[in-house]
Design a protein around this motif. Structure first.
Motif, mmCIF file in Angstrom:
data_model
loop_
_atom_site.group_PDB
_atom_site.id
_atom_site.type_symbol
_atom_site.label_atom_id
_atom_site.label_comp_id
_atom_site.label_asym_id
_atom_site.label_seq_id
_atom_site.Cartn_x
_atom_site.Cartn_y
_atom_site.Cartn_z
ATOM 1 N N CYS A 342 0.844 -1.199 0.000
ATOM 2 C CA CYS A 342 0.000 0.000 0.000
ATOM 3 C C CYS A 342 0.883 1.254 0.000
ATOM 4 C CB CYS A 342 -0.863 -0.007 1.257
ATOM 5 S SG CYS A 342 -1.806 1.502 1.445
ATOM 6 N N CYS A 360 -2.855 7.111 7.051
ATOM 7 C CA CYS A 360 -3.695 6.945 5.865
ATOM 8 C C CYS A 360 -5.131 7.274 6.242
ATOM 9 C CB CYS A 360 -3.639 5.505 5.346
ATOM 10 S SG CYS A 360 -4.238 4.340 6.574
ATOM 11 N N CYS A 414 -8.050 -4.231 5.247
ATOM 12 C CA CYS A 414 -8.332 -2.994 4.511
ATOM 13 C C CYS A 414 -8.406 -3.239 2.997
ATOM 14 C CB CYS A 414 -7.191 -2.025 4.817
ATOM 15 S SG CYS A 414 -7.259 -0.497 3.907
HETATM 16 S S1 SF4 Z 1 -4.744 0.604 6.733
HETATM 17 FE FE1 SF4 Z 1 -5.135 0.298 4.540
HETATM 18 S S2 SF4 Z 1 -4.789 2.278 3.559
HETATM 19 FE FE2 SF4 Z 1 -3.850 2.310 5.608
HETATM 20 S S3 SF4 Z 1 -1.705 1.732 5.280
HETATM 21 FE FE3 SF4 Z 1 -2.831 -0.108 5.827
HETATM 22 S S4 SF4 Z 1 -3.423 -0.993 3.825
HETATM 23 FE FE4 SF4 Z 1 -2.877 1.152 3.463
#
Ligand code: SF4
Length: 444
Positions: A342, A360, A414
């Motif tokens: 990500c 994020c 996520c």
């Molecule tokens: S929570 Fe989701 S958007 Fe945030 S860093 Fe992890 S994978 Fe990425």
């Protein structure tokens, strides 16, 4: 061979083997040690190819999807170029960018924070809002009673001291700032002063997301004079009744405020990009969505359509995903055998009013529900650079690269990492960007 390595970034053990007649090996002083394996690749390539070679690491898929380019960490070029500017090399250099896993971790986890700065900082300047939209995970009267943390209790405005520190650090490093990710920023008594200070200190751009209810003439003039560079106004409705149902307030007022803001901007000649946004709520008709787009695209610079995200179990989930990107997502998922790293912890950082550091929009979505999310630093005690290149960010980037997420439930469950796949098109003077979460229409 001439060696230029002022910071001694080469692995000394293999320097001797490495000397190539009539060539210059130039290691720019970025402070990033050259990994031994990368140097061996460099050497092997130089044996087959007598032209110039550069080493510029990339991270499979994530770099394709828009991760900022890593700096070049080694150049090899013939001595005849010595008097020339490297950027004017007459032959196209061979680029070495493919890496083994340990090199990826070396460049994109251990040294990433010194190689590349954040693209933007989300300054969360408060925890309150003057509206209570039904779908809002932060302030909705339907959702807030289910909060399990106290983040949205009381009033937690970012202190002026913290704002001053952010403006100075982001100004010096040339990092953009965004306000209004989860709060109504116009409620902060010092928001105009903050924007003005940011611009005075050299912050290249400052973006605000607001519901626009407080954007009266006086505020509009103050924001424009302070140097606001872009603004998104969340409206979510074309009909008065829909606005009332979703946002519980007066559509006429926000519409008048936005139209007045545009007039003032044009009259004052301030370059501030204005967009309106629409969340595809349940019960909204396609006709209303289309009417919203048609109306606002005539008047503003861009329109932002968002698929409704709802908090389910432990993460935000989309009710609807845009089809235009699904094939590309499947392609990249197959290529990465599951998921790619990500990009958000490689591009953004969020500073909460209490100094905690999130990374994020998904971690911000969870603010009301999840006490366990690790803060990656403390802005009361550390600098932004210390946090960005610190051990906690390094560990997160390492886990994302390795897809080792058992101890990171927010990331594990996520879907937001897939929103980094984009589809772009241009039609009748409008540039359209589609992800699985949003469609952005921007006038060219
Ligand atoms: S929570 Fe989701 S958007 Fe945030 S860093 Fe992890 S994978 Fe990425």
């Amino acid at each position: 061979m001439t060696l230029k390595d002022p910071q001694k970034l080469l692995p000394s053990a293999i320097e001797d083997k490495w000397r190539i007649e009539e060539m210059i090996l130039d290691i720019p002083p970025h402070g990033i040690p050259v990994h031994k394996k990368s140097l061996e690749k460099f050497y092997d390539t130089s044996q087959k190819n007598k032209n110039s070679i550069i080493l510029q690491p990339s991270l499979a898929i994530t770099s394709e999807l828009g991760l900022p380019k890593y700096p070049t960490i080694a150049y090899l070029y013939p001595q005849e170029y010595i008097a020339k500017n490297l950027s004017s090399l007459s032959t196209t250099p061979t680029v070495i960018d493919l890496l083994d896993l340990d090199e990826k971790l070396h460049y994109f986890a251990d040294h990433y924070g010194i190689a590349i700065k954040p693209q933007y900082v989300r300054a969360i300047v408060g925890n309150t809002c003057n509206l209570k939209c039904v779908m809002c995970p932060y302030h909705s009267p339907l959702i807030k009673p289910n909060h399990t943390t106290d983040f949205f209790q009381g009033n937690r405005a970012m202190s002026w001291e913290m704002m001053t520190k952010l403006a100075a650090e982001c100004g010096q490093a040339g990092i953009a700032i965004m306000v209004g990710s989860l709060e109504e920023p116009l409620l902060h008594p010092k928001i105009v002063d903050f924007i003005q200070l940011c611009r005075q200190q050299g912050v290249p751009s400052i973006h605000m997301t607001t519901n626009g209810q407080l954007l009266d003439e006086e505020k509009a003039i103050a924001l424009l004079a302070a140097g606001l560079t872009s603004i998104d106004i969340s409206i979510d409705a074309f009909e008065v009744d829909t606005y009332k149902r979703i946002r519980g307030s007066n559509l006429h007022r926000v519409r008048a405020n936005v139209l007045n803001f545009i007039q003032l901007r044009d009259r004052l000649g301030v370059p501030c990009n204005v967009r309106t946004s629409f969340v595809r709520n349940q019960g909204n008709s396609n006709d209303e969505e289309q009417a919203f787009q048609d109306y606002w695209l005539e008047k503003v610079d861009g329109v932002f359509m968002l698929n409704l995200a709802q908090y389910q179990e432990t993460n935000m989930r989309l009710n609807q995903e845009n089809q235009a990107v699904q094939d590309s997502i499947q392609y990249y998922r197959q290529k990465s055998q599951g998921r790619w790293p990500c990009m958000y912890p490689f591009t953004e950082v969020a500073v909460l009013p209490d100094g905690r550091i999130y990374y994020c929009i998904e971690t911000l979505f969870r603010l009301g529900f999840d006490q366990e999310i690790e803060s990656l630093g403390d802005y009361n005690k550390q600098t932004l650079q210390e946090i960005w290149s610190g051990d906690l960010f390094r560990a997160l980037r390492r886990d994302l690269i390795l897809n080792q997420l058992d101890n990171r439930p927010a990331c594990k469950q996520c879907d937001m990492w897939m929103s980094q796949v984009k589809f772009q098109s241009v039609k009748e003077g409008i540039h359209r960007t589609t992800t699985n979460v949003t469609e952005i229409y921007q006038k060219i």
